[in-house]
Motif scaffolding. Structure first.
Motif, PDB file in Angstrom:
ATOM      1  N   PRO A   1     -79.048 -48.022  22.578  1.00  0.00           N
ATOM      2  CA  PRO A   1     -79.769 -46.819  23.002  1.00  0.00           C
ATOM      3  C   PRO A   1     -80.953 -46.492  22.081  1.00  0.00           C
ATOM      4  N   PHE A   2     -81.966 -45.900  22.671  1.00  0.00           N
ATOM      5  CA  PHE A   2     -83.119 -45.373  21.915  1.00  0.00           C
ATOM      6  C   PHE A   2     -83.781 -46.442  21.044  1.00  0.00           C
ATOM      7  N   VAL A   3     -84.241 -47.502  21.686  1.00  0.00           N
ATOM      8  CA  VAL A   3     -84.971 -48.529  20.949  1.00  0.00           C
ATOM      9  C   VAL A   3     -86.440 -48.617  21.370  1.00  0.00           C
ATOM     10  N   GLY A   4     -86.840 -47.885  22.412  1.00  0.00           N
ATOM     11  CA  GLY A   4     -88.244 -47.880  22.828  1.00  0.00           C
ATOM     12  C   GLY A   4     -89.034 -46.833  22.054  1.00  0.00           C
ATOM     13  N   ARG A   5     -90.104 -46.344  22.652  1.00  0.00           N
ATOM     14  CA  ARG A   5     -90.981 -45.376  21.953  1.00  0.00           C
ATOM     15  C   ARG A   5     -90.217 -44.097  21.615  1.00  0.00           C
ATOM     16  N   SER A   6     -89.390 -43.632  22.549  1.00  0.00           N
ATOM     17  CA  SER A   6     -88.605 -42.425  22.268  1.00  0.00           C
ATOM     18  C   SER A   6     -87.684 -42.644  21.076  1.00  0.00           C
TER      19      SER A   6
ATOM     20  N   VAL B   1     -76.229 -33.219  18.705  1.00  0.00           N
ATOM     21  CA  VAL B   1     -77.565 -32.831  19.149  1.00  0.00           C
ATOM     22  C   VAL B   1     -77.770 -33.405  20.542  1.00  0.00           C
ATOM     23  N   THR B   2     -77.980 -32.527  21.505  1.00  0.00           N
ATOM     24  CA  THR B   2     -78.232 -32.987  22.866  1.00  0.00           C
ATOM     25  C   THR B   2     -79.738 -33.075  23.075  1.00  0.00           C
ATOM     26  N   LEU B   3     -80.169 -34.222  23.583  1.00  0.00           N
ATOM     27  CA  LEU B   3     -81.595 -34.498  23.725  1.00  0.00           C
ATOM     28  C   LEU B   3     -81.988 -34.336  25.192  1.00  0.00           C
ATOM     29  N   GLY B   4     -82.521 -33.171  25.530  1.00  0.00           N
ATOM     30  CA  GLY B   4     -83.005 -32.945  26.892  1.00  0.00           C
ATOM     31  C   GLY B   4     -81.995 -32.262  27.785  1.00  0.00           C
TER      32      GLY B   4
ATOM     33  N   ALA C   1     -88.866 -38.131  24.603  1.00  0.00           N
ATOM     34  CA  ALA C   1     -89.917 -38.445  25.581  1.00  0.00           C
ATOM     35  C   ALA C   1     -90.742 -37.198  25.889  1.00  0.00           C
ATOM     36  N   ALA C   2     -90.109 -36.031  25.862  1.00  0.00           N
ATOM     37  CA  ALA C   2     -90.835 -34.788  26.106  1.00  0.00           C
ATOM     38  C   ALA C   2     -91.790 -34.502  24.961  1.00  0.00           C
ATOM     39  N   ALA C   3     -91.385 -34.838  23.746  1.00  0.00           N
ATOM     40  CA  ALA C   3     -92.270 -34.645  22.600  1.00  0.00           C
ATOM     41  C   ALA C   3     -93.441 -35.625  22.663  1.00  0.00           C
ATOM     42  N   LEU C   4     -93.174 -36.837  23.150  1.00  0.00           N
ATOM     43  CA  LEU C   4     -94.269 -37.807  23.288  1.00  0.00           C
ATOM     44  C   LEU C   4     -95.283 -37.329  24.318  1.00  0.00           C
ATOM     45  N   ARG C   5     -94.783 -36.671  25.362  1.00  0.00           N
ATOM     46  CA  ARG C   5     -95.683 -36.146  26.410  1.00  0.00           C
ATOM     47  C   ARG C   5     -96.303 -34.825  25.996  1.00  0.00           C
ATOM     48  N   GLY C   6     -95.485 -33.989  25.349  1.00  0.00           N
ATOM     49  CA  GLY C   6     -95.878 -32.590  25.158  1.00  0.00           C
ATOM     50  C   GLY C   6     -96.636 -32.303  23.880  1.00  0.00           C
TER      51      GLY C   6
ATOM     52  N   LEU D   1     -92.926 -31.130  19.456  1.00  0.00           N
ATOM     53  CA  LEU D   1     -92.507 -31.884  18.270  1.00  0.00           C
ATOM     54  C   LEU D   1     -92.061 -30.929  17.162  1.00  0.00           C
ATOM     55  N   ALA D   2     -92.800 -29.870  16.963  1.00  0.00           N
ATOM     56  CA  ALA D   2     -92.438 -28.902  15.926  1.00  0.00           C
ATOM     57  C   ALA D   2     -91.094 -28.247  16.245  1.00  0.00           C
ATOM     58  N   GLN D   3     -90.859 -27.979  17.512  1.00  0.00           N
ATOM     59  CA  GLN D   3     -89.572 -27.383  17.890  1.00  0.00           C
ATOM     60  C   GLN D   3     -88.438 -28.382  17.686  1.00  0.00           C
ATOM     61  N   MET D   4     -88.698 -29.639  17.998  1.00  0.00           N
ATOM     62  CA  MET D   4     -87.675 -30.674  17.738  1.00  0.00           C
ATOM     63  C   MET D   4     -87.363 -30.760  16.248  1.00  0.00           C
ATOM     64  N   ARG D   5     -88.386 -30.713  15.448  1.00  0.00           N
ATOM     65  CA  ARG D   5     -88.169 -30.770  13.993  1.00  0.00           C
ATOM     66  C   ARG D   5     -87.296 -29.600  13.540  1.00  0.00           C
ATOM     67  N   ALA D   6     -87.596 -28.412  14.031  1.00  0.00           N
ATOM     68  CA  ALA D   6     -86.813 -27.230  13.651  1.00  0.00           C
ATOM     69  C   ALA D   6     -85.359 -27.381  14.100  1.00  0.00           C
ATOM     70  N   ASP D   7     -85.160 -27.945  15.270  1.00  0.00           N
ATOM     71  CA  ASP D   7     -83.793 -28.131  15.775  1.00  0.00           C
ATOM     72  C   ASP D   7     -83.026 -29.134  14.908  1.00  0.00           C
ATOM     73  N   LEU D   8     -83.718 -30.167  14.466  1.00  0.00           N
ATOM     74  CA  LEU D   8     -83.036 -31.156  13.617  1.00  0.00           C
ATOM     75  C   LEU D   8     -82.715 -30.576  12.239  1.00  0.00           C
TER      76      LEU D   8
END
Ligand code: SF4
Length: 192
Positions: free
Chosen positions: A60-65, A125-128, A164-169, A174-181
C-alpha cells in the motif's frame, strides 16, 4: 520492515486475503494488497484502496500519495513507514481507480477490522472519507470530522485527508494534514 511472523493470526489473515474472492474486485486485481509494517505498531494508517502501483507491487501507498505520506510521517512524527502499519479499506484495486462500492467495502471490512484488533494500535489515522466513515460509522465528510480525535474502543482515531487530496489541494490541505499527524503523534505518547 519487520516481517509478519509466520504462524501468527495476522499472517494467517493475510494468507486468507491473498486468495479472497468475496467481492467482484477479485476478478480485476493483480494481487491483494493486505497491508505492511510493524504488527506491533502504536500508529496505524488506513487509506482507501490500492491504486495501480500498489496493485502491481502488492504494497500500500507506494505511488505519489505514498511518497507524500512517507514524507509527512518522517517530518511530523519522526518515523519511517517500517515503524507503523499501513492498510486500506479494500484490499484489491478498483478498476481505473474508481471509488470502492458499498458492497465491496462491506465484503472487505472484516479484514480491516481484524487487522485493527490484532495490531491494537494506540492511534489509527484514517486517510480520507472512506476510511473515516467506515471506522467512525458516520456519513459525515472528512472536512467536518478532521481537527480532533475520537475514542473508538481502546484506540484513538484521528481523521485526516487522503494524501491524494493534499496533492490536488495544495498548501492548506497539506498544512491541515501536518497538524493532524502532530495530533496523532501526541496521542501515541511520542515526544519530539
Ligand atoms: S477487495 Fe477485499 S473482499 Fe474484495 S476480493 Fe479483495 S480482499 Fe476480498
Amino acid at each position: 520492515m519487520p516481517p509478519m511472523v509466520p504462524g501468527t493470526r495476522l499472517a494467517e489473515l493475510a494468507a486468507e486475503a491473498a486468495g479472497c474472492t468475496r467481492c467482484p474486485l477479485a476478478a480485476t486485481r493483480t494481487q491483494v494488497v493486505f497491508g505492511v509494517g510493524d504488527p506491533g505498531a502504536d500508529l496505524m494508517f488506513v487509506g482507501e484502496a490500492p491504486g495501480r502501483d500498489e496493485d502491481l507491487q502488492g504494497v500500500p501507498f507506494v505511488g505519489r500519495s505514498g511518497q507524500l505520506l512517507d514524507r509527512l510521517l518522517a517530518e511530523e512524527v519522526g518515523l519511517g513507514r517500517e515503524a507503523v502499519y499501513i492498510a486500506n479499506v479494500v484490499k484489491c484495486r478498483p478498476p481505473d481507480n474508481r471509488d470502492p462500492k458499498p458492497d465491496e467495502i462491506a465484503a472487505c471490512r472484516p479484514y480491516l477490522e481484524e487487522q485493527v484488533a490484532l495490531i491494537a494500535p494506540k492511534v489509527v489515522v484514517t486517510l480520507g472519507n472512506f476510511a473515516t466513515r467506515l471506522l467512525l460509522d458516520t456519513d459525515q465528510g472528512i472536512t467536518k470530522l478532521r481537527g480532533r480525535s475520537y475514542p473508538v474502543g481502546a484506540t484513538q482515531l484521528v481523521p485526516t485527508f487522503h494524501p491524494a487530496a493534499a496533492l490536488r489541494g495544495g498548501g492548506v490541505v497539506l498544512a491541515q494534514m501536518r497538524a493532524d499527524l502532530v495530533r496523532a503523534k501526541q496521542l501515541t505518547g511520542r515526544t519530539p
